[in-house]
Design a protein around this motif. Sequence first.
Motif, short mmCIF file in Angstrom:
data_model
loop_
_atom_site.label_atom_id
_atom_site.label_comp_id
_atom_site.label_asym_id
_atom_site.label_seq_id
_atom_site.Cartn_x
_atom_site.Cartn_y
_atom_site.Cartn_z
N ASP A 1 42.67 3.31 58.19
CA ASP A 1 42.04 3.82 56.99
C ASP A 1 41.63 2.65 56.08
O ASP A 1 42.45 1.80 55.74
CB ASP A 1 43.02 4.74 56.25
N ARG B 1 47.93 17.17 63.56
CA ARG B 1 48.98 16.50 64.33
C ARG B 1 49.89 17.55 64.94
O ARG B 1 50.37 18.45 64.25
CB ARG B 1 49.78 15.56 63.44
N LEU C 1 50.78 18.83 60.41
CA LEU C 1 50.01 18.07 59.42
C LEU C 1 48.52 18.24 59.68
O LEU C 1 48.08 18.17 60.83
CB LEU C 1 50.38 16.58 59.50
N LEU D 1 44.91 16.54 58.34
CA LEU D 1 44.49 15.28 57.73
C LEU D 1 42.98 15.19 57.62
O LEU D 1 42.26 15.73 58.46
CB LEU D 1 44.95 14.09 58.59
N ALA E 1 39.66 13.11 58.31
CA ALA E 1 39.35 12.14 59.35
C ALA E 1 37.86 11.83 59.37
O ALA E 1 37.04 12.65 58.94
CB ALA E 1 39.79 12.65 60.72
N LEU F 1 41.90 8.05 60.55
CA LEU F 1 42.72 9.08 59.93
C LEU F 1 43.08 8.68 58.52
O LEU F 1 43.44 7.52 58.27
CB LEU F 1 44.00 9.31 60.74
N GLY G 1 44.64 10.43 54.48
CA GLY G 1 45.79 11.16 54.00
C GLY G 1 45.72 11.41 52.50
O GLY G 1 44.70 11.15 51.87
N PRO G 2 46.78 11.98 51.94
CA PRO G 2 48.11 12.11 52.57
C PRO G 2 48.24 13.25 53.56
O PRO G 2 49.22 13.33 54.29
CB PRO G 2 49.02 12.35 51.36
N GLY G 3 47.30 14.18 53.57
CA GLY G 3 47.41 15.33 54.45
C GLY G 3 48.24 16.43 53.82
O GLY G 3 48.78 16.31 52.72
N LEU H 1 43.64 17.78 51.24
CA LEU H 1 44.03 16.95 52.39
C LEU H 1 43.98 15.46 52.07
O LEU H 1 44.58 14.65 52.78
CB LEU H 1 43.12 17.24 53.59
N VAL I 1 39.65 9.61 53.28
CA VAL I 1 39.67 8.62 54.36
C VAL I 1 38.40 7.80 54.25
O VAL I 1 37.36 8.29 53.83
CB VAL I 1 39.77 9.32 55.74
#
Length: 272
Positions: free
Chosen positions: A95, A116, A137, A139, A141, A171, A173-175, A257, A260
Amino acid sequence: MSSTGPGPAAIAAMARALADAQSTRVPIAPLTERWPELSLGQAYEVQAINVAARRAAGARRVGWKVGLTSAAMQRQLGVEQPDFGPLLDEMEIGDGELLATDALIAPRVEGEIAFRLARGLAGGGVTEDEALDACDLALPALEIIDSRIADWRIGLADTIADHASSARYVLGGPGADPRAVDLAAVELELREDGETLDRGRGEAVLGQPARAVAWLARTLTVFGERLEPGEIVLAGALHAAQSLRPGTTVEAVAGPLGRVAVRVGDGRGAQA
């Protein structure tokens, strides 16, 4: 030409042509121009040959990408159903890090939602709810797609054979827990140096992004594969793919989410 389509020698020749195109950055004509009877199953055989060669050279499979899940991408590439390809560890960019474009041909970027897997998932009847339960999770992307086929003149069999037109992924985040977020309502904004390039909502991916995970689990079962714990699934673009410009920063902001980003190299050999 045989009515049964290309045989093993032709399948191997297609794989070599695509591998050579990737290593030389000289794209080839669509496979379906020379082999119009190339079936989707045979296209996945071509893909598998080159993925196996990369794994034999040390690459690890870390997940999967599902492509062509949105109406925008299906219209853009003239296809009518999703496809898939493995994600390898050598494809990941950190990232905010630099994407070295000197190894790519005609890269484009897509903002996506990634999942994930907390546990394995397989079977011909996997549902959306089962897919959500298997993931811990979701995320934001970025997928960097590329085509070893000239001018993106691809049909579905062409893109499948060409590793589902995949190249790199990032990828962010933090998701969030996918069960705690209305993924269909997630709004993603793709930006280049702060300016909006495109927007999309999670519902662009088969109506609900987790459906892409369920579709993948069911489809992999046919191929004797399964989703494994810890693997990542890129669920598909929320908007039409956008071209990359050297020297820019591309970012996707996806509400709950997170975000990124990737910096785009100048194509002169800089490495991440």
